[in-house]
Enzyme design. Structure first.
Site, mmCIF file in Angstrom:
data_model
loop_
_atom_site.group_PDB
_atom_site.id
_atom_site.type_symbol
_atom_site.label_atom_id
_atom_site.label_comp_id
_atom_site.label_asym_id
_atom_site.label_seq_id
_atom_site.Cartn_x
_atom_site.Cartn_y
_atom_site.Cartn_z
ATOM 1 N N CYS A 1 0.834 -1.217 0.000
ATOM 2 C CA CYS A 1 0.000 0.000 0.000
ATOM 3 C C CYS A 1 0.867 1.265 0.000
ATOM 4 C CB CYS A 1 -0.912 -0.039 1.225
ATOM 5 S SG CYS A 1 -1.812 1.486 1.537
ATOM 6 N N CYS B 1 -0.162 3.882 2.613
ATOM 7 C CA CYS B 1 0.246 3.424 3.952
ATOM 8 C C CYS B 1 1.707 3.774 4.204
ATOM 9 C CB CYS B 1 0.060 1.912 4.086
ATOM 10 S SG CYS B 1 -1.638 1.345 3.889
#
Length: 112
Positions: free
Chosen positions: A33, A36
């Site tokens: 991600c 993230c």
């Protein structure tokens, strides 16, 4: 300085952890991600300012499917704070202002 940071994978581990820690931030993330990864330095900085009665659980949605399924996580990053085992506040996504607001709420809950 905040409390410990742990990685958990199963629902049972999370339930037990929440029973033994009054205030817990749960961060749902994934190794693949991008948002993230971008938000991690800010999360670490904001977390470092919390008092020691706040702990953090990190759940990788790929290895912690049991937890992410139980929490109905649809998007990462997603964060929740739990007080005495109950979810209180959450933030989805990587917008800086939303993350700051989430940690301010967590700080207020830790201070009350």
């Amino acid at each position: 300085m905040p409390g410990e940071v742990v990685s958990l994978k199963t629902r049972d581990e999370l339930i037990k952890y929440l029973q033994n820690h009054a205030i817990v931030v749960v961060k749902f993330t994934a190794t693949w991600c991008g948002p993230c990864k971008r938000i991690t330095p800010l999360v670490n900085e904001l977390y470092s300012k919390l008092p020691n009665n706040v702990s953090m659980v990190i759940v990788d949605i790929d290895t912690g499917r049991d937890i992410s399924s139980a929490m109905k996580i649809r998007s990462v990053p997603t964060m929740y704070n739990f007080v005495n085992g109950s979810p209180m506040d959450s933030v989805i996504g990587s917008k800086k202002d939303n993350m700051i607001s989430f940690f301010k709420k967590t700080m207020a809950r830790a201070s009350s």
